[in-house]
Scaffold this active site. Structure first.
Site, PDB file in Angstrom:
ATOM      1  N   HIS A 123      36.868 110.723 -42.553  1.00  0.00           N
ATOM      2  CA  HIS A 123      37.534 110.551 -41.295  1.00  0.00           C
ATOM      3  C   HIS A 123      36.761 109.585 -40.494  1.00  0.00           C
ATOM      4  O   HIS A 123      35.566 109.504 -40.716  1.00  0.00           O
ATOM      5  CB  HIS A 123      37.764 111.868 -40.799  1.00  0.00           C
ATOM      6  CG  HIS A 123      38.417 111.906 -39.524  1.00  0.00           C
ATOM      7  ND1 HIS A 123      37.905 111.722 -38.135  1.00  0.00           N
ATOM      8  CD2 HIS A 123      39.835 112.398 -39.184  1.00  0.00           C
ATOM      9  CE1 HIS A 123      38.870 111.877 -37.224  1.00  0.00           C
ATOM     10  NE2 HIS A 123      39.874 112.332 -37.959  1.00  0.00           N
ATOM     11  N   ASP A 200      30.915 117.474 -43.281  1.00  0.00           N
ATOM     12  CA  ASP A 200      32.033 117.269 -42.529  1.00  0.00           C
ATOM     13  C   ASP A 200      32.694 118.328 -42.951  1.00  0.00           C
ATOM     14  O   ASP A 200      33.693 118.448 -44.066  1.00  0.00           O
ATOM     15  CB  ASP A 200      32.635 115.906 -42.412  1.00  0.00           C
ATOM     16  CG  ASP A 200      33.867 116.068 -41.713  1.00  0.00           C
ATOM     17  OD1 ASP A 200      34.406 117.234 -41.022  1.00  0.00           O
ATOM     18  OD2 ASP A 200      34.574 114.782 -41.364  1.00  0.00           O
ATOM     19  N   GLN A 203      38.007 120.219 -42.470  1.00  0.00           N
ATOM     20  CA  GLN A 203      38.925 120.582 -43.128  1.00  0.00           C
ATOM     21  C   GLN A 203      38.657 121.808 -44.059  1.00  0.00           C
ATOM     22  O   GLN A 203      39.283 122.418 -45.042  1.00  0.00           O
ATOM     23  CB  GLN A 203      39.567 119.604 -44.045  1.00  0.00           C
ATOM     24  CG  GLN A 203      40.431 118.454 -43.138  1.00  0.00           C
ATOM     25  CD  GLN A 203      41.455 118.934 -42.201  1.00  0.00           C
ATOM     26  OE1 GLN A 203      41.880 120.054 -42.332  1.00  0.00           O
ATOM     27  NE2 GLN A 203      41.780 118.113 -41.082  1.00  0.00           N
ATOM     28  N   LYS A 226      41.048 123.579 -35.594  1.00  0.00           N
ATOM     29  CA  LYS A 226      41.628 123.534 -36.749  1.00  0.00           C
ATOM     30  C   LYS A 226      41.497 124.900 -37.599  1.00  0.00           C
ATOM     31  O   LYS A 226      41.992 124.799 -38.538  1.00  0.00           O
ATOM     32  CB  LYS A 226      41.009 122.572 -37.504  1.00  0.00           C
ATOM     33  CG  LYS A 226      41.071 121.207 -37.070  1.00  0.00           C
ATOM     34  CD  LYS A 226      40.458 120.047 -38.021  1.00  0.00           C
ATOM     35  CE  LYS A 226      40.264 118.788 -37.489  1.00  0.00           C
ATOM     36  NZ  LYS A 226      41.734 117.771 -37.506  1.00  0.00           N
ATOM     37  N   CYS A 366      43.535 108.808 -39.123  1.00  0.00           N
ATOM     38  CA  CYS A 366      42.159 108.348 -38.811  1.00  0.00           C
ATOM     39  C   CYS A 366      41.312 108.277 -39.968  1.00  0.00           C
ATOM     40  O   CYS A 366      39.891 108.698 -40.090  1.00  0.00           O
ATOM     41  CB  CYS A 366      41.669 109.488 -37.865  1.00  0.00           C
ATOM     42  SG  CYS A 366      42.210 109.756 -36.268  1.00  0.00           S
TER      43      CYS A 366
HETATM   44  N1  PMP Z   1      36.771 115.190 -40.052  1.00  0.00           N
HETATM   45  C1  PMP Z   1      37.907 115.370 -40.777  1.00  0.00           C
HETATM   46  C2  PMP Z   1      37.889 115.811 -42.354  1.00  0.00           C
HETATM   47  C3  PMP Z   1      39.074 115.757 -39.870  1.00  0.00           C
HETATM   48  O1  PMP Z   1      40.106 116.182 -40.633  1.00  0.00           O
HETATM   49  C4  PMP Z   1      39.091 115.679 -38.414  1.00  0.00           C
HETATM   50  C5  PMP Z   1      40.058 115.989 -37.667  1.00  0.00           C
HETATM   51  N2  PMP Z   1      41.129 115.183 -38.285  1.00  0.00           N
HETATM   52  C6  PMP Z   1      37.830 115.356 -38.012  1.00  0.00           C
HETATM   53  C7  PMP Z   1      36.652 115.108 -38.782  1.00  0.00           C
HETATM   54  C8  PMP Z   1      37.479 115.185 -36.530  1.00  0.00           C
HETATM   55  O2  PMP Z   1      37.671 116.478 -35.904  1.00  0.00           O
HETATM   56  P1  PMP Z   1      37.790 116.634 -34.298  1.00  0.00           P
HETATM   57  O3  PMP Z   1      38.765 115.581 -33.834  1.00  0.00           O
HETATM   58  O4  PMP Z   1      37.884 118.036 -34.032  1.00  0.00           O
HETATM   59  O5  PMP Z   1      36.485 116.184 -33.902  1.00  0.00           O
END
Ligand code: PMP
Length: 411
Positions: A123, A200, A203, A226, A366
């Site tokens: 991401h 990270d 997910q 999430k 993203c």
């Molecule tokens: N890493 C991953 C794998 C994600 O799916 C996401 C959210 N889509 C993020 C980071 C970022 O999370 P946040 O917007 O809550 O900071």
């Protein structure tokens, strides 16, 4: 599964009872944000109605209670990911802020010429902070690329991680392809080369039973929103000796011991990394979310999502107008399915599905470098949580058919 038969959890979620465009809401955008059960809404409400005060060292009763509630939430998170110490849990705003904290503070330990290894499936939140660090300190940023099966091979890992690698940062589960990375094995290999390992878990934590000590993650980041919790609260786990070693990120009130005119000393963990008034109601909401998840059990949640994924994949594979952008087998993959309908842009599909009450996501998720690597401009994406059902997947599949008709394709 048990969840499917009882189908009792969905009714705990007030928002899921609503109609969208006259149809029952089918919420399939859980990788972006999940919904909150009544238990979480009540916990936040109760905190605000009975406790709210600034948690920092107040002598009055509300402040004492707020401090207690905030600390209890930290303990709940510690248990949830099996950290060794409560002070290893740092509250941040979200995964993004947790990784930025590391890129700044852990980044201070790196010197010119050192290397950072991430993967192309990250991401943007796990890419850009490292890019900026690499520019600031003249470091090299290297990528792991997945093979035809969307997974990163062992040989790719062994090619890219060397003794020059100082930070290895990787997602536990891709938010695009649903691929679950073997983070424990990857961490072990990176550690052999002396790298710090960042996971990270945005997910991962919501869907997979996670034990940071078993993974041997040096750092682990995730977001409450999430996993049934509120927005604006996230977590950075770090091994105590490493959090003690790296400098603070944000500075100001709440993170100091003594302040002099020209310098200051910093508070011990976890306050050292929590400058300013914290999001205490958010932490309370996250703790309530964790309690709720644990009552169901992460094993049960994982099993149900596997069943939904298998059900959806089996049906989608049979439709020749669908192109999957992720593995079609169930090995090491979670409940996130990216796909395209031939001849229909994913944004159009998402709009048409919306008229049927179905919430799905479209776009680049993203993850532009991954999309480029897969040679895709955008995909549609459905992502499950335990409150979804096979019936909802059927409704989603029917909406694909509807989109085809709108665009003049036969059935
Ligand atoms: N890493 C991953 C794998 C994600 O799916 C996401 C959210 N889509 C993020 C980071 C970022 O999370 P946040 O917007 O809550 O900071």
């Amino acid at each position: 599964s048990k969840l499917e038969l009882e189908n009792k959890y969905k009714s705990d979620f007030p928002i899921l009872k609503q109609k969208v465009n006259g149809k029952d809401l089918v919420y399939l955008d859980n990788a972006a944000t999940t919904q909150k059960p009544k238990a979480v809404l009540d916990a936040i409400n109760d905190y605000n109605e009975n406790i709210n005060a600034n948690p920092h060292r107040g002598a009055h009763i509300l402040s004492v209670k707020a401090t207690e509630a905030y600390q209890n939430a930290r303990d709940t998170v510690k248990e949830f990911i099996n950290a060794e110490f409560s002070e290893e849990i740092i509250f941040t705003r979200n995964t993004t802020e947790s990784i930025n904290l590391l890129a700044y503070s852990l980044g201070e330990l790196l010197d010119e010429g050192d290397e950072i290894v991430i993967s192309i499936m990250e991401h943007h939140s796990n890419i850009i902070p490292w890019q900026q660090l690499a520019k600031r300190k003249n470091l090299k940023l290297k990528y792991l690329y997945p093979g035809e099966d969307y997974r990163i091979s062992r040989s790719e890992l062994e090619d890219k991680i060397t003794d020059k690698t100082k930070i290895f940062s990787i997602s536990q589960m891709s938010n695009v392809t649903g691929v679950i990375n073997p983070v424990k094995e990857m961490a072990e290999y990176a550690h052999k080369h002396g790298a710090y390992v960042v996971i990270d878990g945005a997910q991962g934590a919501p869907h997979l039973k996670t034990d940071v000590q078993a993974i041997d993650a040096d750092f682990y980041a995730f977001s409450a929103h999430k996993m049934l919790g509120p927005m604006g609260i996230g977590v950075l786990y770090g091994k105590k000796h490493l959090l003690e070693k790296i400098p603070p990120f944000l500075t100001g009130g709440g993170m100091i011991e003594y302040v002099y005119e020209q310098s200051s000393t910093f508070a011990p963990l976890p306050e050292k990394f929590e400058a300013g008034t914290p999001n205490a109601e958010g932490a309370v909401g996250l703790a309530a979310a964790i309690d709720y998840l644990q009552k169901i059990g992460l094993d049960e949640i994982e099993k149900h999502e596997q069943e939904l994924t298998e059900y959806a994949l089996q049906k989608m594979e049979k439709l020749d107008y669908i192109e999957l952008a992720g593995p079609d087998d169930l090995k090491d993959r979670g409940g996130i399915i990216s796909f395209n309908l031939k001849g229909i842009h994913s944004h159009d599909l998402a709009s048409i599905s919306d008229t049927e009450g179905i919430a799905l996501r479209s776009g680049h998720h993203c993850a532009q470098p991954l999309m480029k690597h897969l040679n895709l401009n955008s995909t549609g994406r459905i992502s499950f949580y335990f409150y979804n059902s096979k019936e909802e997947i059927d409704k989603f599949l029917a909406s694909l058919q509807k989109a085809r008709e709108v665009f003049g394709y036969g059935s």
